[in-house]
Structures are given as C-alpha cells and as structure tokens.
Design a protein around this motif. Structure first.
Motif, PDB file in Angstrom:
ATOM      1  N   UNK A 191       0.854  -1.181   0.000  1.00 47.26           N
ATOM      2  CA  UNK A 191       0.000   0.000   0.000  1.00 47.26           C
ATOM      3  C   UNK A 191       0.895   1.238   0.000  1.00 47.26           C
ATOM      4  N   UNK A 192       0.701   2.112  -0.996  1.00 40.76           N
ATOM      5  CA  UNK A 192       1.513   3.320  -1.101  1.00 40.76           C
ATOM      6  C   UNK A 192       0.608   4.544  -1.156  1.00 40.76           C
ATOM      7  N   UNK A 193       0.828   5.523  -0.286  1.00 38.22           N
ATOM      8  CA  UNK A 193       0.012   6.738  -0.339  1.00 38.22           C
ATOM      9  C   UNK A 193       0.233   7.478  -1.645  1.00 38.22           C
ATOM     10  N   UNK A 194      -0.787   8.148  -2.109  1.00 41.00           N
ATOM     11  CA  UNK A 194      -0.638   8.993  -3.297  1.00 41.00           C
ATOM     12  C   UNK A 194       0.293  10.160  -2.983  1.00 41.00           C
ATOM     13  N   UNK A 195       1.041  10.570  -3.983  1.00 38.48           N
ATOM     14  CA  UNK A 195       1.925  11.719  -3.804  1.00 38.48           C
ATOM     15  C   UNK A 195       1.104  12.982  -3.594  1.00 38.48           C
ATOM     16  N   UNK A 196       1.640  13.895  -2.823  1.00 39.42           N
ATOM     17  CA  UNK A 196       1.015  15.209  -2.643  1.00 39.42           C
ATOM     18  C   UNK A 196       1.506  16.092  -3.781  1.00 39.42           C
ATOM     19  N   UNK A 197       0.599  16.599  -4.576  1.00 39.06           N
ATOM     20  CA  UNK A 197       0.942  17.184  -5.881  1.00 39.06           C
ATOM     21  C   UNK A 197       1.935  18.330  -5.793  1.00 39.06           C
ATOM     22  N   UNK A 198       1.814  19.181  -4.781  1.00 39.50           N
ATOM     23  CA  UNK A 198       2.690  20.349  -4.733  1.00 39.50           C
ATOM     24  C   UNK A 198       3.942  20.118  -3.892  1.00 39.50           C
ATOM     25  N   UNK A 199       4.215  18.833  -3.550  1.00 39.89           N
ATOM     26  CA  UNK A 199       5.457  18.484  -2.873  1.00 39.89           C
ATOM     27  C   UNK A 199       6.390  17.832  -3.884  1.00 39.89           C
ATOM     28  N   UNK A 200       7.703  17.972  -3.699  1.00 33.67           N
ATOM     29  CA  UNK A 200       8.615  17.136  -4.476  1.00 33.67           C
ATOM     30  C   UNK A 200       8.443  15.682  -4.037  1.00 33.67           C
ATOM     31  N   UNK A 201       9.010  14.764  -4.791  1.00 33.99           N
ATOM     32  CA  UNK A 201       8.856  13.341  -4.444  1.00 33.99           C
ATOM     33  C   UNK A 201       9.382  13.093  -3.043  1.00 33.99           C
ATOM     34  N   UNK A 218      14.995   0.471  -2.297  1.00 31.54           N
ATOM     35  CA  UNK A 218      14.276   1.535  -1.583  1.00 31.54           C
ATOM     36  C   UNK A 218      13.939   2.701  -2.501  1.00 31.54           C
ATOM     37  N   UNK A 219      14.864   3.088  -3.359  1.00 28.72           N
ATOM     38  CA  UNK A 219      14.616   4.228  -4.242  1.00 28.72           C
ATOM     39  C   UNK A 219      13.448   3.945  -5.184  1.00 28.72           C
ATOM     40  N   UNK A 220      13.416   2.739  -5.748  1.00 28.04           N
ATOM     41  CA  UNK A 220      12.339   2.385  -6.676  1.00 28.04           C
ATOM     42  C   UNK A 220      10.986   2.363  -5.978  1.00 28.04           C
ATOM     43  N   UNK A 221      10.963   1.940  -4.712  1.00 27.60           N
ATOM     44  CA  UNK A 221       9.702   1.882  -3.959  1.00 27.60           C
ATOM     45  C   UNK A 221       9.355   3.222  -3.304  1.00 27.60           C
ATOM     46  N   UNK A 222      10.274   4.173  -3.350  1.00 25.06           N
ATOM     47  CA  UNK A 222      10.019   5.473  -2.746  1.00 25.06           C
ATOM     48  C   UNK A 222       9.991   5.446  -1.236  1.00 25.06           C
ATOM     49  N   UNK A 223      10.816   4.574  -0.637  1.00 27.03           N
ATOM     50  CA  UNK A 223      10.838   4.472   0.827  1.00 27.03           C
ATOM     51  C   UNK A 223      12.234   4.809   1.351  1.00 27.03           C
ATOM     52  N   UNK A 224      12.294   5.034   2.648  1.00 27.18           N
ATOM     53  CA  UNK A 224      13.567   5.245   3.329  1.00 27.18           C
ATOM     54  C   UNK A 224      14.010   3.928   3.954  1.00 27.18           C
ATOM     55  N   UNK A 225      15.137   3.403   3.509  1.00 24.43           N
ATOM     56  CA  UNK A 225      15.633   2.127   4.022  1.00 24.43           C
ATOM     57  C   UNK A 225      16.029   2.210   5.493  1.00 24.43           C
ATOM     58  N   UNK A 226      16.220   3.420   5.997  1.00 23.80           N
ATOM     59  CA  UNK A 226      16.612   3.593   7.396  1.00 23.80           C
ATOM     60  C   UNK A 226      15.402   3.823   8.305  1.00 23.80           C
ATOM     61  N   UNK A 227      14.209   3.718   7.745  1.00 27.42           N
ATOM     62  CA  UNK A 227      12.988   3.925   8.536  1.00 27.42           C
ATOM     63  C   UNK A 227      11.999   2.793   8.232  1.00 27.42           C
ATOM     64  N   UNK A 228      12.377   1.583   8.614  1.00 29.74           N
ATOM     65  CA  UNK A 228      11.528   0.408   8.414  1.00 29.74           C
ATOM     66  C   UNK A 228      11.032  -0.069   9.768  1.00 29.74           C
ATOM     67  N   UNK A 229       9.718  -0.070   9.933  1.00 27.64           N
ATOM     68  CA  UNK A 229       9.067  -0.514  11.164  1.00 27.64           C
ATOM     69  C   UNK A 229       8.433  -1.872  10.908  1.00 27.64           C
ATOM     70  N   UNK A 230       8.852  -2.876  11.642  1.00 27.61           N
ATOM     71  CA  UNK A 230       8.255  -4.209  11.576  1.00 27.61           C
ATOM     72  C   UNK A 230       7.142  -4.280  12.611  1.00 27.61           C
TER      73      UNK A 230
END
Length: 284
Positions: free
Chosen positions: A20-30, A98-110
């Motif tokens: 599940x990935x949130x939609x991007x906020x249009x006026x924010x950079x990626x 992580x880059x392809x999925x748009x996530x931070x590899x240093x912020x993974x919560x199990x």
C-alpha cells in the motif's frame, strides 16, 4: 493510494506481499516514506483481516507505505524457519530497492500481532544469524524498529494448547522462544497487550520486555488492565458485529476499549521521538 500485489523474496522462500503506497502530494517534491512491514495474526492458521488492510490504512494516513506479508502458515508445516526466511527476503527487497519503492531504508518498522508478533519478535532477535544462514550481508536484513501487539513470545507460555500444534509451528527449529534470543542488536521495540488476555498471557509481553531491557534495548511496554485477545484498533470499526455471535449480542462490545485504542497514537509519539519524524519530513 496505490495497491500492488506481487511475489518477492529469496528464490527458495518466495512470499506474497500486498504493498500500500500513499498517493503523492501534488505540490510536494517526491517524498521518501517510512515503511511498515505488517504481519497480521491468526494463530498461524489464517491472516486476520482485522489486523490487515484496516491496520495498513492507519499507517497510510500518517504518510507511511505498508507491505503486508503472507508468511508461512500451519497448513504447510512447519512454519519455522521458512516464515523467518520469507521475512528476510522481504526486508532485503525493500532495502535493496528503496529508491524504486520510494521508501527510506533507514525507517523500516516491523509490526506484528499475535502469531504475527511471534514471527516479528523472532526476526528481531535473529536477523544477524539469518543473514549468516542465507549467506547475505547482515545489514541488508536490518529493520529500524519493532511494534508488537499482544504477541506470542514463548511457545512454552500457554499457547498453543497441544504439542502437536506446537510441532506444526516449530518442526525441528529450536530457536522459537523469543524472550530467550534477545541480543543488543535487537531494534527499539514498542510492545503492548492487556493484563487479562485470555488466549496469549500477558506474561509473554512481560518476559520479552524484560529481556530487551536487560540487553539495554530501547523499549516501551504498555499493559492495559482489561481487554480480550485480538483487540486490533480497539475501536468499533474492528469490533465484532452482533451478527458474528447472535447468541451473544454483547460479544463485540468487549473489543471496544477507549483506553486501549490509544495504543496507536502512543506508538506514533514513540516513533516521532525515535526517528525525529518532523525533521525527517521537513528535510526532504
């Protein structure tokens, strides 16, 4: 919101994931997003929907991406160590890409509930040795934090009820008592349950928290006074409806606990302190 279903992981231990990935906020950079890896409970017999998508949506509302993992169940015994190797493959997938999925590899919560909490706790204990077993660099299997809700911790602590059931989980795998496997390399942990949980005794939570504290792992434990097993969000939306048990119309009321429902926000405050989320979001 974007929902993707795919198989990933190590070639010998594939596993189905719903992302599940949130939609991007249009006026924010990626944006890079924290990732929750979610393991619902269900006694290793099924995946509880009450701890699945509806839980994922809570994290999505906070800007997190969520990967729900369909780990090995008892219908394909034994569960261990396959479920742990599957989870290792998922962590590796998201850290490596992580880059392809748009996530931070240093912020993974199990995050794990009930039996899913058992898998999550064991993984948090064993990830360095799992890397050795799988001939992988250890840090590619690391998670940043752990949340456990009414988790199974030790199979000697009252669940499952029979040795036969236990054998379908453990097989010949001996490392299944999570409180006895904690090391200083465990991630910071938020853990909660209720004192009168009728299925998974609160002693599970107490022993794991004590083991973490003995190893000087940052730990926040909450034991609420009352509430049945499987509270999920402890709100009406995850309480059983009257139609679930018509002979006992009040059954679902026990799953609405306003005090326990505060666990999710307390967890977010804990994460904010741990990760400095305000800074994380603002400095992208």
């Amino acid at each position: 919101m974007k929902v993707s279903k795919f198989t990933c992981g190590l070639s010998a231990y594939p596993v189905h994931v719903t992302l599940y990935q949130p939609a991007a906020i249009a006026d924010f950079p990626s944006q890079r997003r924290p990732l929750v890896i979610l393991l619902p409970g269900g006694g290793y017999a099924f995946y509880s929907d009450r701890e699945g998508e509806i839980m994922a949506l809570q994290y999505l509302a906070q800007g997190f991406a969520v990967a729900q993992v369909a780990y090995r169940l008892r219908d394909q015994p034994p569960v261990l160590p396959t479920a742990l190797y599957q989870l290792a493959g998922v962590v590796r997938e998201f850290r490596q890409h992580a880059l392809a999925y748009g996530i931070s590899a240093e912020h993974i919560l199990l995050v794990g509930f009930s039996a899913g909490g058992h898998v999550a706790a064991l993984y948090a204990d064993l990830w360095p040795s799992l890397a050795h077993d799988l001939n992988l660099p250890p840090m590619c299997l690391a998670v940043s934090a752990l949340t456990l809700g009414y988790p199974v911790i030790g199979l000697r602590l009252g669940w499952p009820a029979t040795q036969t059931e236990c054998q379908t989980i453990t097989g010949n795998w001996r490392e299944h008592e999570a409180d006895r496997l904690v090391t200083p390399q465990n991630p910071p942990t938020f853990i909660w349950t209720t004192a009168d949980d009728e299925l998974i005794a609160a002693e599970n939570t107490r022993r794991y928290a004590q083991a973490l504290q003995q190893q000087r792992v940052s730990t926040e434990m909450i034991i609420y006074p009352h509430g049945p097993h499987g509270l999920s969000l402890a709100r009406a939306v995850t309480a059983f409806p009257v139609s679930f048990a018509p002979a006992d119309p009040a059954f679902g009321e026990r799953f609405i606990r306003p005090d326990v429902a505060g666990w999710f926000d307390r967890q977010l405050r804990w994460l904010d302190d741990l990760w400095d989320l305000k800074r994380f979001w603002r400095q992208q």
